[in-house]
Design a protein around this motif. Structure first.
Motif, PDB file in Angstrom:
ATOM      1  N   ASP A  87       0.831  -1.207   0.000  1.00 35.12           N
ATOM      2  CA  ASP A  87       0.000   0.000   0.000  1.00 35.12           C
ATOM      3  C   ASP A  87       0.867   1.260   0.000  1.00 35.12           C
ATOM      4  N   GLU A  88       2.092   1.143   0.498  1.00 27.62           N
ATOM      5  CA  GLU A  88       2.988   2.293   0.574  1.00 27.62           C
ATOM      6  C   GLU A  88       3.469   2.745  -0.802  1.00 27.62           C
ATOM      7  N   LEU A  89       3.226   1.932  -1.816  1.00 29.78           N
ATOM      8  CA  LEU A  89       3.645   2.280  -3.174  1.00 29.78           C
ATOM      9  C   LEU A  89       2.563   3.047  -3.936  1.00 29.78           C
ATOM     10  N   ALA A  90       1.394   3.188  -3.352  1.00 28.52           N
ATOM     11  CA  ALA A  90       0.246   3.772  -4.049  1.00 28.52           C
ATOM     12  C   ALA A  90       0.579   5.134  -4.647  1.00 28.52           C
ATOM     13  N   GLY A  91       0.245   5.293  -5.924  1.00 22.74           N
ATOM     14  CA  GLY A  91       0.422   6.562  -6.597  1.00 22.74           C
ATOM     15  C   GLY A  91       1.822   6.850  -7.079  1.00 22.74           C
ATOM     16  N   GLN A  92       2.739   5.907  -6.884  1.00 22.61           N
ATOM     17  CA  GLN A  92       4.124   6.110  -7.280  1.00 22.61           C
ATOM     18  C   GLN A  92       4.534   5.100  -8.360  1.00 22.61           C
ATOM     19  N   VAL A  93       5.480   5.482  -9.181  1.00 22.43           N
ATOM     20  CA  VAL A  93       6.179   4.500  -9.995  1.00 22.43           C
ATOM     21  C   VAL A  93       7.085   3.740  -9.037  1.00 22.43           C
ATOM     22  N   ALA A  94       7.136   2.422  -9.136  1.00 26.36           N
ATOM     23  CA  ALA A  94       7.881   1.624  -8.164  1.00 26.36           C
ATOM     24  C   ALA A  94       8.817   0.643  -8.843  1.00 26.36           C
ATOM     25  N   VAL A  95      10.017   0.535  -8.292  1.00 21.02           N
ATOM     26  CA  VAL A  95      11.023  -0.405  -8.776  1.00 21.02           C
ATOM     27  C   VAL A  95      11.193  -1.488  -7.719  1.00 21.02           C
ATOM     28  N   ASP A 119      18.528  10.055  -7.419  1.00 20.71           N
ATOM     29  CA  ASP A 119      18.172  11.062  -8.421  1.00 20.71           C
ATOM     30  C   ASP A 119      16.662  11.201  -8.634  1.00 20.71           C
ATOM     31  N   VAL A 120      15.909  10.124  -8.390  1.00 17.85           N
ATOM     32  CA  VAL A 120      14.486  10.141  -8.779  1.00 17.85           C
ATOM     33  C   VAL A 120      13.514  10.041  -7.608  1.00 17.85           C
ATOM     34  N   ARG A 121      13.983   9.859  -6.400  1.00 15.25           N
ATOM     35  CA  ARG A 121      13.054   9.638  -5.283  1.00 15.25           C
ATOM     36  C   ARG A 121      12.151  10.833  -5.032  1.00 15.25           C
ATOM     37  N   ASP A 122      12.587  12.034  -5.420  1.00 11.46           N
ATOM     38  CA  ASP A 122      11.747  13.211  -5.237  1.00 11.46           C
ATOM     39  C   ASP A 122      10.833  13.460  -6.431  1.00 11.46           C
ATOM     40  N   ARG A 123      10.826  12.530  -7.381  1.00 10.82           N
ATOM     41  CA  ARG A 123       9.972  12.671  -8.573  1.00 10.82           C
ATOM     42  C   ARG A 123       8.793  11.697  -8.544  1.00 10.82           C
ATOM     43  N   GLY A 124       8.561  11.071  -7.400  1.00 10.82           N
ATOM     44  CA  GLY A 124       7.445  10.132  -7.297  1.00 10.82           C
ATOM     45  C   GLY A 124       7.813   8.718  -7.669  1.00 10.82           C
ATOM     46  N   VAL A 125       9.069   8.342  -7.403  1.00 10.75           N
ATOM     47  CA  VAL A 125       9.528   6.979  -7.683  1.00 10.75           C
ATOM     48  C   VAL A 125       9.948   6.322  -6.377  1.00 10.75           C
ATOM     49  N   ALA A 126       9.421   5.136  -6.103  1.00 10.81           N
ATOM     50  CA  ALA A 126       9.787   4.364  -4.923  1.00 10.81           C
ATOM     51  C   ALA A 126      10.619   3.156  -5.342  1.00 10.81           C
ATOM     52  N   PHE A 127      11.605   2.820  -4.532  1.00  9.96           N
ATOM     53  CA  PHE A 127      12.406   1.622  -4.742  1.00  9.96           C
ATOM     54  C   PHE A 127      12.188   0.679  -3.561  1.00  9.96           C
ATOM     55  N   GLU A 150      19.918   3.203   0.653  1.00 11.64           N
ATOM     56  CA  GLU A 150      18.975   3.991   1.451  1.00 11.64           C
ATOM     57  C   GLU A 150      17.526   3.555   1.277  1.00 11.64           C
ATOM     58  N   PHE A 151      17.215   2.855   0.192  1.00  9.96           N
ATOM     59  CA  PHE A 151      15.826   2.416   0.027  1.00  9.96           C
ATOM     60  C   PHE A 151      15.597   1.122   0.810  1.00  9.96           C
ATOM     61  N   PRO A 152      14.363   0.863   1.223  1.00  7.57           N
ATOM     62  CA  PRO A 152      14.092  -0.306   2.066  1.00  7.57           C
ATOM     63  C   PRO A 152      14.152  -1.620   1.296  1.00  7.57           C
ATOM     64  N   LEU A 198      17.252   1.458 -16.924  1.00  6.46           N
ATOM     65  CA  LEU A 198      16.327   1.755 -15.837  1.00  6.46           C
ATOM     66  C   LEU A 198      15.868   3.208 -15.890  1.00  6.46           C
ATOM     67  N   ARG A 199      16.778   4.115 -16.139  1.00  2.07           N
ATOM     68  CA  ARG A 199      16.406   5.534 -16.221  1.00  2.07           C
ATOM     69  C   ARG A 199      15.437   5.773 -17.381  1.00  2.07           C
ATOM     70  N   ALA A 200      15.663   5.091 -18.509  1.00  2.00           N
ATOM     71  CA  ALA A 200      14.779   5.263 -19.665  1.00  2.00           C
ATOM     72  C   ALA A 200      13.368   4.800 -19.341  1.00  2.00           C
ATOM     73  N   VAL A 201      13.248   3.656 -18.657  1.00  2.00           N
ATOM     74  CA  VAL A 201      11.931   3.142 -18.265  1.00  2.00           C
ATOM     75  C   VAL A 201      11.238   4.116 -17.315  1.00  2.00           C
ATOM     76  N   LEU A 202      11.970   4.592 -16.316  1.00 10.43           N
ATOM     77  CA  LEU A 202      11.370   5.495 -15.327  1.00 10.43           C
ATOM     78  C   LEU A 202      10.942   6.806 -15.964  1.00 10.43           C
ATOM     79  N   ASP A 203      11.770   7.357 -16.841  1.00 11.45           N
ATOM     80  CA  ASP A 203      11.392   8.603 -17.521  1.00 11.45           C
ATOM     81  C   ASP A 203      10.117   8.415 -18.328  1.00 11.45           C
ATOM     82  N   ARG A 204      10.025   7.272 -18.966  1.00 10.83           N
ATOM     83  CA  ARG A 204       8.842   7.010 -19.785  1.00 10.83           C
ATOM     84  C   ARG A 204       7.589   6.895 -18.910  1.00 10.83           C
ATOM     85  N   LEU A 205       7.692   6.157 -17.806  1.00 13.04           N
ATOM     86  CA  LEU A 205       6.529   5.968 -16.937  1.00 13.04           C
ATOM     87  C   LEU A 205       6.142   7.265 -16.231  1.00 13.04           C
TER      88      LEU A 205
END
Length: 210
Positions: A87-95, A119-127, A150-152, A198-205
């Motif tokens: 549930d903690e991933l809701a609304g985010q792109v997640a890796v 680089d992307v955690r402040d753009r709505g991406v969770a790892f 740093e990610f869980p 990975l960056r290309a996928v995240l930018d696209r999503l």
């Protein structure tokens, strides 16, 4: 849940997308062929606890928006303690990255993931890491600490989360599944993932409308 239909994310151009049966057959064939190979960089952890090499996905793949399926709900205990649910991933792109401290490609891939995450955690991406087949949680914690991650990560020694994603190739280590903002499986990797892919996928999503 159906297996992903894929096309290259690194170079977003249109081309044919295989159906579920075709993709399943391709993955099975690759695993069988690579079972005799030592050149692949993913280890299958589902064969009675034994390890064997399987073929790696050569590049990031993105599933067209209309063909994505919802990821299963899952949760568990984090490396270092604490409960966590998807549930903690809701609304985010997640890796979601399946890894083990014993996995040689993970020692290269996981620190690279940390660089992307920073680089992307402040753009709505969770790892989220998913530590599997680890004999002792202390090994997982030592790996996280030594690499400055740093990610869980969930501690999942029995591979229960991988089982929840059984329609995708999450039973090989390393594997990575990327979810879109709607919690749907949008990309799947088997084997070590390059930062570029990975960056290309995240930018696209991130560029998709939710």
């Amino acid at each position: 849940m159906t297996a992903p239909r894929q096309r290259s994310a690194g170079a977003p151009r249109s081309r044919g997308v295989p159906g579920r049966r075709a993709l399943t057959a391709l993955l099975a064939s690759a695993a069988l062929l690579a079972g005799c190979s030592t050149g692949s960089d993913a280890v299958d952890v589902s064969n009675g606890g034994e390890f064997r090499f399987v073929a790696a996905t050569p590049a990031g793949e993105v599933i067209p928006e209309g063909e994505r399926d919802s990821a299963p709900a899952f949760g568990g205990t984090l490396v270092g303690g604490g409960d966590w649910t998807s549930d903690e991933l809701a609304g985010q792109v997640a890796v979601l990255n399946f890894w083990g401290s014993w996995c040689a490609p993970c020692r290269v891939e996981t620190p690279a993931f940390q660089e992307v995450y920073a680089d992307v955690r402040d753009r709505g991406v969770a790892f989220l890491g998913l530590n599997v087949k680890e004999a002792d949680e202390q090994f997982a914690q030592a790996f996280v600490d030594s690499q400055g991650i740093e990610f869980p990560s969930l501690y999942d020694p029995a591979g229960e989360v991988a089982l929840a994603f059984r329609d995708y190739p999450a039973n090989a280590i390393p594997s990575t599944i990327v979810l879109d903002r709607d919690g749907r499986v949008a990309a799947v990797y088997t084997g070590e993932v390059s930062q570029e892919d990975l960056r290309a996928v995240l930018d696209r999503l991130l560029g998709e409308e939710s």
